[in-house]
Design an enzyme around this catalytic site. Sequence first.
Site, PDB file in Angstrom:
ATOM      1  CE  LYS A  95      -4.030   1.996   0.196  1.00 44.45           C
ATOM      2  NZ  LYS A  95      -3.573   2.921  -0.871  1.00 44.45           N
ATOM      3  CD  GLN A 116       3.087   4.698   2.390  1.00 47.66           C
ATOM      4  OE1 GLN A 116       3.644   5.583   1.764  1.00 47.66           O
ATOM      5  NE2 GLN A 116       1.976   4.910   3.077  1.00 47.66           N
ATOM      6  CE  LYS A 119       3.758   7.945   5.881  1.00 46.14           C
ATOM      7  NZ  LYS A 119       3.564   8.858   4.719  1.00 46.14           N
ATOM      8  CE  LYS A 131       4.669   7.354  -2.097  1.00 45.90           C
ATOM      9  NZ  LYS A 131       3.667   7.700  -1.081  1.00 45.90           N
ATOM     10  N   GLY A 170      -3.033   7.900  -4.802  1.00 45.53           N
ATOM     11  CA  GLY A 170      -2.421   9.082  -5.385  1.00 45.53           C
ATOM     12  C   GLY A 170      -1.266   9.575  -4.532  1.00 45.53           C
ATOM     13  CG  ASP A 171       2.907  10.670  -3.358  1.00 44.17           C
ATOM     14  OD1 ASP A 171       2.746  10.467  -2.148  1.00 44.17           O
ATOM     15  OD2 ASP A 171       3.902  11.260  -3.815  1.00 44.17           O
ATOM     16  CB  THR A 214      -2.441  13.934   4.342  1.00 47.29           C
ATOM     17  OG1 THR A 214      -2.675  12.757   3.572  1.00 47.29           O
ATOM     18  CG2 THR A 214      -0.988  13.969   4.765  1.00 47.29           C
ATOM     19  CG  ASN A 245      -4.988  17.100  -0.456  1.00 48.89           C
ATOM     20  OD1 ASN A 245      -4.745  16.564   0.610  1.00 48.89           O
ATOM     21  ND2 ASN A 245      -6.168  17.043  -1.031  1.00 48.89           N
ATOM     22  CB  SER A 383      -5.607   5.019   1.607  1.00 51.65           C
ATOM     23  OG  SER A 383      -5.427   6.164   0.815  1.00 51.65           O
TER      24      SER A 383
END
Length: 451
Positions: A95, A116, A119, A131, A170-171, A214, A245, A383
């Site tokens: 993820k 990640q 996290k 990623k 998304g990123d 976020t 964002n 997410s």
Amino acid sequence: MDFKIKNAYCKRVWEDVSARYADQGHFLQAVGLVLETISPVVDKMPELEKNAVLERLVEPERIIMFRVPWTDDKGKPHVNRGFRVQFSSAIGPYKGGLRFSPEVGLDVLKFLGFEQILKNSLTTLPMGGGKGGSDFDAHGKSDAEVMRFCQSFMTELYRHIGPDTDVPAGDKGVGGREVAYMFGQYKRLRNEYTGVLTGKGLEFGGSLARPEATGYGLIYFTECMLAKIGEDFKGKTCLVSGDGNVAQFATEKLIQLGGKVITLSDSTGYILDEEGIDQKKLEYVKKFRAKHEKIDAYVKKYPKAKFFKGQKPWGVKADLAFPCATQDEIYLEDAKKMVANKVRLVAEGANMPTRAEAIEYFQKNKVMFAPGKASNAGGVAVSGLEMSQNSERLSWTFEEVDAKLKQIMTNIHDNAYNTAKKYATEGDYVAGANIAGFVKVAKAMVAQGLV
């Protein structure tokens, strides 16, 4: 890079990985910070070395690289590079987001994927770490060009992802438009409707509160930090970098909780509004940002504000700072300015915006510091909640998702704080987050054997 790694096993792994990937500075900083801080718990878990846990942790399970051919509106062909780094599936399917930006390459994606892992572990949701992305730049491209690129990108990526295998999001450079194009192509190729991507539109499986997650989560985490010293946001002056964002919704939540935000920035410089950015001004930022206009548009509308071309906001006097733009925003010289200006707390909204030497300087000078893997985990947490809603064919209200988000961020804070108190120094959120996230993943890796 000079990391104070005390445990012999951690030190040996660090020497190996730093020699092997000497050209990957971002990845090495991420690994070095983790190995430095987890030494106390590695001392107490001899089974880790027996099972080569650290050697496996620093190597991705799989790296997928591919070309992405597409044509522009004039019929001219272009070829970009596509990547997916599937780092760890120890506690769940891979993820992590997809980033479309010229700086994308293995170094950046490996550092993001490694971060990640921990996290996602901290959220307590069953998600592994990964990623991906491309060196594609959407700026100046038409919707049709972006669509053709996204469809070409997914035409290769679809073979390697799935709702129980790898669930991208998304990123940077990948918003709702890009996610929708990729989701449509995945559905077309696989002939199935599944929650394979998160950050989708509300009309086709997206979650309420995902855009806010976020930024809101960052402020919920910081709220817990302040509560530990008996304070809140009221009356505190705040520096926020970025204008996308994360920065927008961090600013929105700060306004709601009584903070005074005086800066925003982009790649061209920063604006300073000493009167404070209120909700009306923030709505204007959202409007011109949606049109891809630069941050100096703010001072054209609000001439009392000032624009500082080519500069970062870290020299401005304030109480709290929230780097929300991108990696490598705060260097040692920036940290020195912030300490001199009596900034008391820094919480990362972006991924690794603070260089290792700056983190060390903050900690030496008693500045409270929240690492991104803990403080910006709200995005991936929601997410994960979107994945749950897709699996159950349900849609929760904004209030339900926001309440779950706040509880998750409170739990992450408490876990990091209590773990630091147990293994390191009370209030050291870097060590606390790294150890708390690592222990869960390490135990899963030992239990599952040498895979």
